[in-house]
Write a protein that holds these residues in place. Structure first.
Motif, PDB file in Angstrom:
ATOM      1  N   ALA A  11       0.855  -1.185   0.000  1.00 53.08           N
ATOM      2  CA  ALA A  11       0.000   0.000   0.000  1.00 53.08           C
ATOM      3  C   ALA A  11       0.894   1.240   0.000  1.00 53.08           C
ATOM      4  CB  ALA A  11      -0.903   0.007   1.235  1.00 53.08           C
ATOM      5  N   LEU A  12       0.502   2.230  -0.779  1.00 49.02           N
ATOM      6  CA  LEU A  12       1.226   3.499  -0.821  1.00 49.02           C
ATOM      7  C   LEU A  12       0.401   4.556  -0.108  1.00 49.02           C
ATOM      8  CD1 LEU A  12       2.343   3.512  -4.563  1.00 49.02           C
ATOM      9  CD2 LEU A  12       3.708   2.897  -2.579  1.00 49.02           C
ATOM     10  N   SER A  13       1.070   5.360   0.708  1.00 48.85           N
ATOM     11  CA  SER A  13       0.366   6.455   1.378  1.00 48.85           C
ATOM     12  C   SER A  13       1.149   7.740   1.190  1.00 48.85           C
ATOM     13  CB  SER A  13       0.149   6.147   2.859  1.00 48.85           C
ATOM     14  OG  SER A  13       1.384   5.933   3.496  1.00 48.85           O
ATOM     15  N   GLU A  14       0.418   8.815   1.095  1.00 44.29           N
ATOM     16  CA  GLU A  14       1.036  10.124   0.899  1.00 44.29           C
ATOM     17  C   GLU A  14       1.749  10.558   2.183  1.00 44.29           C
ATOM     18  OE1 GLU A  14       1.239  11.963  -1.895  1.00 44.29           O
ATOM     19  OE2 GLU A  14       0.223  10.338  -2.943  1.00 44.29           O
ATOM     20  N   ASP A  16       3.132  13.093   5.163  1.00 44.74           N
ATOM     21  CA  ASP A  16       2.480  14.203   5.875  1.00 44.74           C
ATOM     22  C   ASP A  16       2.802  15.537   5.215  1.00 44.74           C
ATOM     23  OD1 ASP A  16       1.376  12.444   7.699  1.00 44.74           O
ATOM     24  OD2 ASP A  16       3.047  12.647   9.108  1.00 44.74           O
ATOM     25  N   ARG A  18       4.125  17.264   1.751  1.00 45.97           N
ATOM     26  CA  ARG A  18       4.289  16.934   0.330  1.00 45.97           C
ATOM     27  C   ARG A  18       5.680  17.286  -0.192  1.00 45.97           C
ATOM     28  NH1 ARG A  18      -0.073  15.012  -2.044  1.00 45.97           N
ATOM     29  NH2 ARG A  18       0.597  15.508  -4.144  1.00 45.97           N
ATOM     30  N   GLN A  28       6.302   8.730  -1.405  1.00 45.81           N
ATOM     31  CA  GLN A  28       5.204   8.042  -0.740  1.00 45.81           C
ATOM     32  C   GLN A  28       5.766   6.968   0.188  1.00 45.81           C
ATOM     33  OE1 GLN A  28       3.099   6.708  -4.276  1.00 45.81           O
ATOM     34  NE2 GLN A  28       1.480   8.177  -3.854  1.00 45.81           N
ATOM     35  N   THR A  29       5.033   6.692   1.244  1.00 45.43           N
ATOM     36  CA  THR A  29       5.421   5.666   2.206  1.00 45.43           C
ATOM     37  C   THR A  29       4.797   4.336   1.789  1.00 45.43           C
ATOM     38  OG1 THR A  29       5.422   7.337   3.938  1.00 45.43           O
ATOM     39  CG2 THR A  29       5.391   5.047   4.644  1.00 45.43           C
ATOM     40  N   GLU A  30       5.593   3.272   1.841  1.00 46.75           N
ATOM     41  CA  GLU A  30       5.109   1.945   1.503  1.00 46.75           C
ATOM     42  C   GLU A  30       4.858   1.131   2.761  1.00 46.75           C
ATOM     43  OE1 GLU A  30       7.696  -0.193  -1.104  1.00 46.75           O
ATOM     44  OE2 GLU A  30       7.335   1.158  -2.783  1.00 46.75           O
ATOM     45  N   THR A  31       3.748   0.406   2.753  1.00 48.14           N
ATOM     46  CA  THR A  31       3.442  -0.534   3.817  1.00 48.14           C
ATOM     47  C   THR A  31       3.196  -1.883   3.162  1.00 48.14           C
ATOM     48  OG1 THR A  31       2.385   1.234   5.075  1.00 48.14           O
ATOM     49  CG2 THR A  31       1.931  -1.023   5.769  1.00 48.14           C
ATOM     50  N   GLU A  69      -6.729  -5.181   1.195  1.00 46.32           N
ATOM     51  CA  GLU A  69      -7.245  -3.892   1.646  1.00 46.32           C
ATOM     52  C   GLU A  69      -7.111  -2.810   0.570  1.00 46.32           C
ATOM     53  OE1 GLU A  69      -4.698  -3.592   5.025  1.00 46.32           O
ATOM     54  OE2 GLU A  69      -6.060  -4.735   6.305  1.00 46.32           O
ATOM     55  N   GLN A  71      -4.765  -2.608  -1.856  1.00 44.12           N
ATOM     56  CA  GLN A  71      -3.402  -2.292  -2.261  1.00 44.12           C
ATOM     57  C   GLN A  71      -3.312  -2.255  -3.781  1.00 44.12           C
ATOM     58  OE1 GLN A  71      -4.257  -4.650   0.000  1.00 44.12           O
ATOM     59  NE2 GLN A  71      -2.844  -4.671   1.718  1.00 44.12           N
TER      60      GLN A  71
END
Length: 116
Positions: A11-14, A16, A18, A28-31, A69, A71
């Motif tokens: 999953a990639l998330s932006e 906090d 930019r 981007q943060t990877e989980t 979820e 991804q």
């Protein structure tokens, strides 16, 4: 079914912020989460439909719906793929993932700047 394959869902998330203090974009943060999966064959119809859209359908897996979820990236045997399409089974227990090649995620260029 032989649920012996391991599939890593990413999953990639932006971030906090930019941009960083120098004005460059933050990555981007990877989980990542590894799940058991059942590898399926890509059918002719699906292969050609993906080709019409400009993609090559490479792999297809069933995963347990409760573990998927949304991804957008999956990794299998060290190679990264993009999730092109999902299909939830009639009973809702499994989600079928159709994966296409993700060449830009294979190797990030080192240095990132012009030498000239």
């Amino acid at each position: 079914m032989r649920w012996t394959d391991l599939l890593t869902l990413v999953a990639l998330s932006e971030p906090d912020e930019r941009v960083n203090e120098h004005g460059f974009p933050n990555e981007q943060t990877e989980t990542a989460k590894t799940v058991f999966a059942n590898k399926l064959s890509v059918g002719y119809s699906e292969f050609y439909k993906a080709a019409q859209a400009g993609y090559t359908a490479e792999l297809k897996f069933d995963v347990y719906t409760q573990e998927y979820e949304g991804q957008e990236i999956a990794e299998y045997e060290g190679k990264r793929y993009r999730v092109l399409r999902t299909y939830v089974s009639k009973n809702g227990e499994f989600t079928e993932l159709t994966l296409v090649d993700l060449p830009q995620a294979q190797a990030a260029p080192e240095g990132g700047g012009d030498d000239g």
